[in-house]
Motif scaffolding. Structure first.
Motif: not given
Length: 171
Positions: A71-91, A146-152
């Motif tokens: 859940n947190r990984l996908l939220l971070a990817a959404f906020i950062a507009e990332r389309h590929v998740l790598a091991m560094g993202d999980v870590q 982060t939460v403020s950016a997500a709400v915006d």
């Protein structure tokens, strides 16, 4: 009482926690993909294959922990507009969770200890406590941004015709 409509979520959680033990690596990947396909995921963001093994290692294959991390990984990817998740993202997300909840909280094996076996806490000097406090304050500030950016972002997505931010009075 347990059969009432208001208790349905609790019943589902009890059943799920009773039946779902730790998953192996293949089951972890299948579990994540099943949950994503259930919400009509179209492989965006795409997980690098090695991410699934790392998610399994970080969560011990426990579904609740897998959900928390993903859940947190996908939220971070959404906020950062990332389309590929790598091991560094999980870590990075696993490290964030550990920093917030402590090393034993969400992504480490659960250890049961009898009340009479609880060790005494070490004495910490005030300088160490101040450093930890400052670190927590920085984390809270980052999380609030982060939460403020997500709400915006959600506001802009849900209300593209309004230029104001949430909380701004209408004209």
């Amino acid at each position: 009482m347990m059969q009432s409509a208001q208790m349905q979520q609790l019943r589902q959680r009890i059943i799920a926690s009773y039946h779902l033990g730790p998953l192996d690596k293949a089951e972890t990947r299948a579990y994540i993909e099943h949950r994503l396909h259930h919400v009509e995921w179209k492989d965006d963001p795409r997980f690098e294959p090695e991410c699934f093994d790392l998610i399994h290692a970080m969560t011990g294959g426990i579904p609740r922990r897998i959900n928390t991390l993903c859940n947190r990984l996908l939220l971070a990817a959404f906020i950062a507009e990332r389309h590929v998740l790598a091991m560094g993202d999980v870590q990075a997300i696993a490290t964030e969770i550990r920093d917030e909840l402590g090393p034993d909280a969400a992504l480490s094996p659960i250890v049961s200890v009898a009340a009479n076996e609880i060790p005494s806490l070490p004495q910490l000097d005030p300088g160490t406590l101040q450093k930890q406090f400052n670190h927590l304050e920085e984390r809270i500030d980052r999380l609030e941004r982060t939460v403020s950016a997500a709400v915006d972002l959600l506001h802009r997505l849900l209300h593209p015709d309004k230029a104001s931010k949430p909380g701004t009075p209408a004209r």
